[in-house]
Design a protein around this motif. Structure first.
Motif, PDB file in Angstrom:
ATOM      1  N   THR A  19      23.700  24.791  -8.328  1.00 29.25           N
ATOM      2  CA  THR A  19      22.569  25.226  -9.022  1.00 29.25           C
ATOM      3  C   THR A  19      20.987  24.344  -8.242  1.00 29.25           C
ATOM      4  N   SER A  20      21.096  24.180  -7.093  1.00 29.88           N
ATOM      5  CA  SER A  20      19.925  23.838  -6.489  1.00 29.88           C
ATOM      6  C   SER A  20      20.313  24.235  -4.692  1.00 29.88           C
ATOM      7  N   PRO A  21      19.165  24.124  -4.124  1.00 34.06           N
ATOM      8  CA  PRO A  21      19.244  24.269  -2.344  1.00 34.06           C
ATOM      9  C   PRO A  21      20.307  22.904  -2.376  1.00 34.06           C
ATOM     10  N   GLU A  50      15.791  20.923 -22.138  1.00 32.96           N
ATOM     11  CA  GLU A  50      15.818  20.843 -23.546  1.00 32.96           C
ATOM     12  C   GLU A  50      14.423  20.199 -23.610  1.00 32.96           C
ATOM     13  N   ALA A  51      14.013  19.067 -23.102  1.00 33.73           N
ATOM     14  CA  ALA A  51      12.543  18.404 -22.957  1.00 33.73           C
ATOM     15  C   ALA A  51      11.955  19.913 -23.076  1.00 33.73           C
ATOM     16  N   LEU A  52      11.426  20.067 -21.741  1.00 35.78           N
ATOM     17  CA  LEU A  52      10.092  21.079 -21.732  1.00 35.78           C
ATOM     18  C   LEU A  52      10.137  22.465 -22.694  1.00 35.78           C
ATOM     19  N   ASN A  53      11.544  22.802 -22.811  1.00 44.73           N
ATOM     20  CA  ASN A  53      11.603  23.562 -24.418  1.00 44.73           C
ATOM     21  C   ASN A  53      10.879  23.042 -25.593  1.00 44.73           C
ATOM     22  N   GLN A  54      10.813  21.717 -25.633  1.00 43.82           N
ATOM     23  CA  GLN A  54       9.197  21.509 -26.638  1.00 43.82           C
ATOM     24  C   GLN A  54       8.943  20.642 -26.759  1.00 43.82           C
ATOM     25  N   GLY A  55       7.879  21.819 -25.382  1.00 44.87           N
ATOM     26  CA  GLY A  55       7.019  21.256 -24.891  1.00 44.87           C
ATOM     27  C   GLY A  55       6.828  20.639 -24.432  1.00 44.87           C
ATOM     28  N   THR A  56       7.269  18.806 -23.928  1.00 45.63           N
ATOM     29  CA  THR A  56       6.953  17.980 -23.288  1.00 45.63           C
ATOM     30  C   THR A  56       7.966  17.939 -22.035  1.00 45.63           C
ATOM     31  N   PRO A  57       6.696  17.367 -21.651  1.00 45.55           N
ATOM     32  CA  PRO A  57       6.380  17.365 -19.845  1.00 45.55           C
ATOM     33  C   PRO A  57       7.432  16.884 -19.417  1.00 45.55           C
ATOM     34  N   VAL A  58       7.966  17.108 -18.166  1.00 46.23           N
ATOM     35  CA  VAL A  58       8.836  15.998 -17.091  1.00 46.23           C
ATOM     36  C   VAL A  58       8.436  15.146 -16.647  1.00 46.23           C
ATOM     37  N   ILE A  59       8.810  13.520 -15.828  1.00 51.98           N
ATOM     38  CA  ILE A  59       8.528  12.541 -14.369  1.00 51.98           C
ATOM     39  C   ILE A  59       9.835  12.872 -14.178  1.00 51.98           C
ATOM     40  N   ALA A  60      10.619  13.837 -13.247  1.00 48.55           N
ATOM     41  CA  ALA A  60      11.740  14.003 -12.799  1.00 48.55           C
ATOM     42  C   ALA A  60      11.769  13.434 -11.130  1.00 48.55           C
ATOM     43  N   SER A  61      12.728  12.705 -10.836  1.00 47.11           N
ATOM     44  CA  SER A  61      13.053  11.711  -9.555  1.00 47.11           C
ATOM     45  C   SER A  61      12.641  12.964  -8.093  1.00 47.11           C
ATOM     46  N   LYS A  62      13.084  13.230  -6.978  1.00 46.89           N
ATOM     47  CA  LYS A  62      12.927  13.867  -5.910  1.00 46.89           C
ATOM     48  C   LYS A  62      14.601  13.961  -5.764  1.00 46.89           C
ATOM     49  N   THR A  99      16.403  15.137  -7.675  1.00 45.78           N
ATOM     50  CA  THR A  99      16.870  15.646  -9.329  1.00 45.78           C
ATOM     51  C   THR A  99      16.385  17.150  -8.510  1.00 45.78           C
ATOM     52  N   PRO A 100      16.587  18.175  -8.724  1.00 43.48           N
ATOM     53  CA  PRO A 100      15.993  19.442  -7.982  1.00 43.48           C
ATOM     54  C   PRO A 100      14.908  20.247  -9.324  1.00 43.48           C
ATOM     55  N   TRP A 101      14.196  19.712  -9.175  1.00 40.41           N
ATOM     56  CA  TRP A 101      12.995  19.720 -10.210  1.00 40.41           C
ATOM     57  C   TRP A 101      11.413  19.870  -9.340  1.00 40.41           C
ATOM     58  N   ARG A 102      11.675  20.386  -8.102  1.00 42.49           N
ATOM     59  CA  ARG A 102      10.416  20.785  -8.208  1.00 42.49           C
ATOM     60  C   ARG A 102       9.565  21.405  -8.348  1.00 42.49           C
ATOM     61  N   ILE A 103      10.588  22.633  -9.252  1.00 42.80           N
ATOM     62  CA  ILE A 103       9.090  23.484  -9.607  1.00 42.80           C
ATOM     63  C   ILE A 103       8.699  23.118 -10.985  1.00 42.80           C
ATOM     64  N   LEU A 104       8.942  22.145 -11.384  1.00 42.01           N
ATOM     65  CA  LEU A 104       8.151  21.299 -12.311  1.00 42.01           C
ATOM     66  C   LEU A 104       6.430  21.334 -11.963  1.00 42.01           C
ATOM     67  N   GLU A 105       5.927  21.194 -10.791  1.00 46.10           N
ATOM     68  CA  GLU A 105       4.902  20.903 -10.122  1.00 46.10           C
ATOM     69  C   GLU A 105       3.942  22.584  -9.565  1.00 46.10           C
ATOM     70  N   HIS A 110       7.741  15.280  -9.610  1.00 46.98           N
ATOM     71  CA  HIS A 110       8.078  15.482  -9.158  1.00 46.98           C
ATOM     72  C   HIS A 110       8.028  14.402  -7.800  1.00 46.98           C
ATOM     73  N   VAL A 111       8.568  12.681  -8.088  1.00 46.96           N
ATOM     74  CA  VAL A 111       8.462  11.714  -7.531  1.00 46.96           C
ATOM     75  C   VAL A 111       9.537  10.818  -7.322  1.00 46.96           C
ATOM     76  N   SER A 112       9.579  10.245  -6.013  1.00 47.13           N
ATOM     77  CA  SER A 112      10.078   9.751  -5.490  1.00 47.13           C
ATOM     78  C   SER A 112      10.869   8.681  -7.099  1.00 47.13           C
ATOM     79  N   ASN A 113      12.487   7.627  -6.728  1.00 46.24           N
ATOM     80  CA  ASN A 113      12.320   6.996  -8.005  1.00 46.24           C
ATOM     81  C   ASN A 113      11.937   5.594  -7.631  1.00 46.24           C
TER      82      ASN A 113
END
Length: 376
Positions: A153-155, A289-301, A303-309, A316-319
Motif C-alpha cells: 500500500t506504500s513505497p 476515516e478521519a480526513l473524510n470527516q474533515g479532521t486533520p491528521v498528525i501521522a508519524s513517519k 506511516t506512509p502519510w507524506r501526502i498529508l503535507e 507528517h512527523v517523527s514519533n
C-alpha cells in the motif's frame, strides 16, 4: 471472473482495518460483474449472523465458519473454492487461513495465481513479534514462490517486500474505502487516537508528547483513546495508565473504549485532529476515516502519510515525544482560517485518492492482467 478471499476476520467484525477494506473491495468488484467469494470466521462478530452456510451478500458469496481453519467443514469448503477460483487473494502472511490456502494451492493447484496483500507484516518492527513463528514460514514462502504477486500500500512497504521476495512482481495500491456520510458537526479542541492499544502504536510516546506540549497542557483540550487491547496486551495498557498517572494527565487523557458506526464517525467529526504515532503502519484506514470527516491528521513517519503535507491536510512527523509535542502545538495554534482550509483539504485528499468506487478499476486491471499472463 471468480476471486477467492480467505481471511480470518471479515465485516461486520471490526477487529482490524482489513475487515472493512475487504468488504468494500469485494462489493465494488461485484458491482463490476466479478464473482468474489469470502471464506472467514465469526471472530470479532457480536451481531447475530448465519454460520456454517453460504450467504449471498452485496459483497458476494460469504461463508462464516465458527471454528476457523481447525474445522474440517471449513477446510473442505476452502479447498473446493481454491480449485474453482481464477485468482486467490490472500490478506496476511501469517494467518492460518493464508497458510492453509498457500499450502493447498502449492500442492494441488500450483499454476493458480496468488495476489498476496502483506498488510504491513514485513516491516522490521512487525517482524519482531512472534519472530520464531514467522521466520520458518517466510523461508518456506521463498522456497515455493511461483505465480505470486505481492500487494503493498506504500513505497515503504514495497521496499520491504522487494527485500524479502526480490524476484516477485509487486502491485502498489492504497487501501480503498467507501467513506461514511460526512457529519455536519463543529469540532471541539479535543485530539483523538483510534485503533488497537498495542506497543507498535507508540501511545506511550504520544502521551509523553502531550505532557511536553505547553499548549495542550494549558488548554481545555483532552486526548481521547478510542479502541481496546487484546488480552495479551493488557500489560501495555497498564503501562499507559501508570504513565498517565506519573505525568498527571488523568483528567486530560481519557480511554473511551471501542466505538463503531455512527458513534465512531461522530468521534472523528467532533475532534480537532487525529494523531497516529505508530512505529510502523502499512496504511492506516483511520487516517482516511478521519480526513473524510474533515479532521486533520498528525501521522508519524513510520506511516506512509507524506501526502498529508502535500495536500496541507495535516503533518507528517517523527514519533519521538518532542516532535509529536511540536506538531500538537502547531495544530492547536492554527488560526481559524488556516484550520478551516485544512479541513477542506482533508475532504479533497479523500475524494481524489481513496474512494473505492472511483478507483476499483485499478484492481480490475491487475486481476485481468494476471489471467492474461497465466493463459500465455
Amino acid at each position: 471472473m471468480k476471486l477467492l478471499f480467505p481471511t480470518g476476520a471479515f465485516y461486520p467484525s471490526q477487529i482490524g482495518g482489513p475487515c472493512n477494506t475487504l468488504y468494500w473491495h469485494c462489493s465494488a468488484l461485484k458491482n463490476n460483474n466479478f464473482q468474489p467469494t469470502v471464506i472467514t470466521t465469526t471472530l470479532g462478530i457480536r451481531d447475530e449472523i448465519s454460520v456454517n452456510v453460504w450467504l449471498e451478500l452485496d459483497c458476494g458469496k460469504v461463508f462464516y465458519g465458527t471454528k476457523g481453519i481447525t474445522s474440517l467443514k471449513t477446510r473442505t469448503r476452502l479447498s473446493k473454492e481454491i480449485s474453482k477460483t481464477d485468482i486467490l487473494h490472500l490478506n496476511s502472511l501469517f494467518s492460518p487461513f493464508s497458510i492453509y490456502s498457500f499450502l493447498y494451492r502449492s500442492l494441488f493447484q500450483r499454476n493458480k495465481n496468488i495476489v498476496w496483500s502483506v498488510r504491513g507484516e514485513l516491516n522490521e518492527n512487525a517482524l519482531k513479534f512472534s519472530s520464531w513463528k514467522k521466520k520458518p514460514l517466510l523461508s518456506l514462502y521463498k522456497l515455493i514462490n511461483k505465480n505470486i504477486v505481492y500487494h503493498s500500500t506504500s513505497p515503504q512497504e514495497s521496499e520491504g517486500i522487494r527485500k524479502m521476495f526480490p524476484k516477485n512482481e509487486i502491485v502498489e495500491l492504497p487501501n480503498l474505502l467507501a467513506p461514511a456520510e460526512r457529519l455536519n458537526i463543529t469540532p471541539n479542541k479535543n485530539l483523538i487516537y483510534v485503533g488497537r492499544i498495542h506497543p507498535i502504536k507508540s501511545l506511550h510516546k504520544l502521551i509523553q508528547g502531550l505532557a511536553l506540549s505547553e499548549v495542550f497542557m494549558k488548554s481545555d483540550s483532552n486526548f481521547l483513546i478510542v479502541g481496546k487491547q487484546e488480552e495479551r496486551h493488557n500489560s501495555y495498557k497498564e503501562e499507559l495508565v501508570a504513565l498517565i498517572d506519573k505525568l498527571k494527565l488523568q483528567n486530560k487523557v481519557l480511554f473511551k473504549g471501542h466505538l463503531k458506526g455512527v458513534e465512531k464517525e461522530k468521534a472523528y467529526a467532533e475532534s480537532y485532529a487525529l494523531i497516529l504515532a505508530s512505529e510502523t503502519e502499512n496504511f492506516g484506514n483511520v487516517v482516511v476515516e478521519a480526513l473524510n470527516q474533515g479532521t486533520p491528521v498528525i501521522a508519524s513517519k513510520g506511516t506512509p502519510w507524506r501526502i498529508l503535507e502535500k495536500y496541507n491536510a495535516g503533518l507528517h512527523v517523527s514519533n519521538d515525544p518532542e516532535s509529536l509535542s511540536n506538531a500538537i502545538d502547531s495544530i492547536l495554534l492554527l488560526e481559524n482560517e488556516n484550520y478551516q482550509q485544512m479541513r477542506l483539504n482533508s475532504h479533497k485528499l479523500v475524494d481524489e485518492n481513496f474512494k473505492v468506487d472511483a478507483q476499483i478499476h485499478k484492481w480490475i486491471d491487475v486481476y485481468k492482467s494476471l489471467l492474461n499472463e497465466n493463459s500465455k
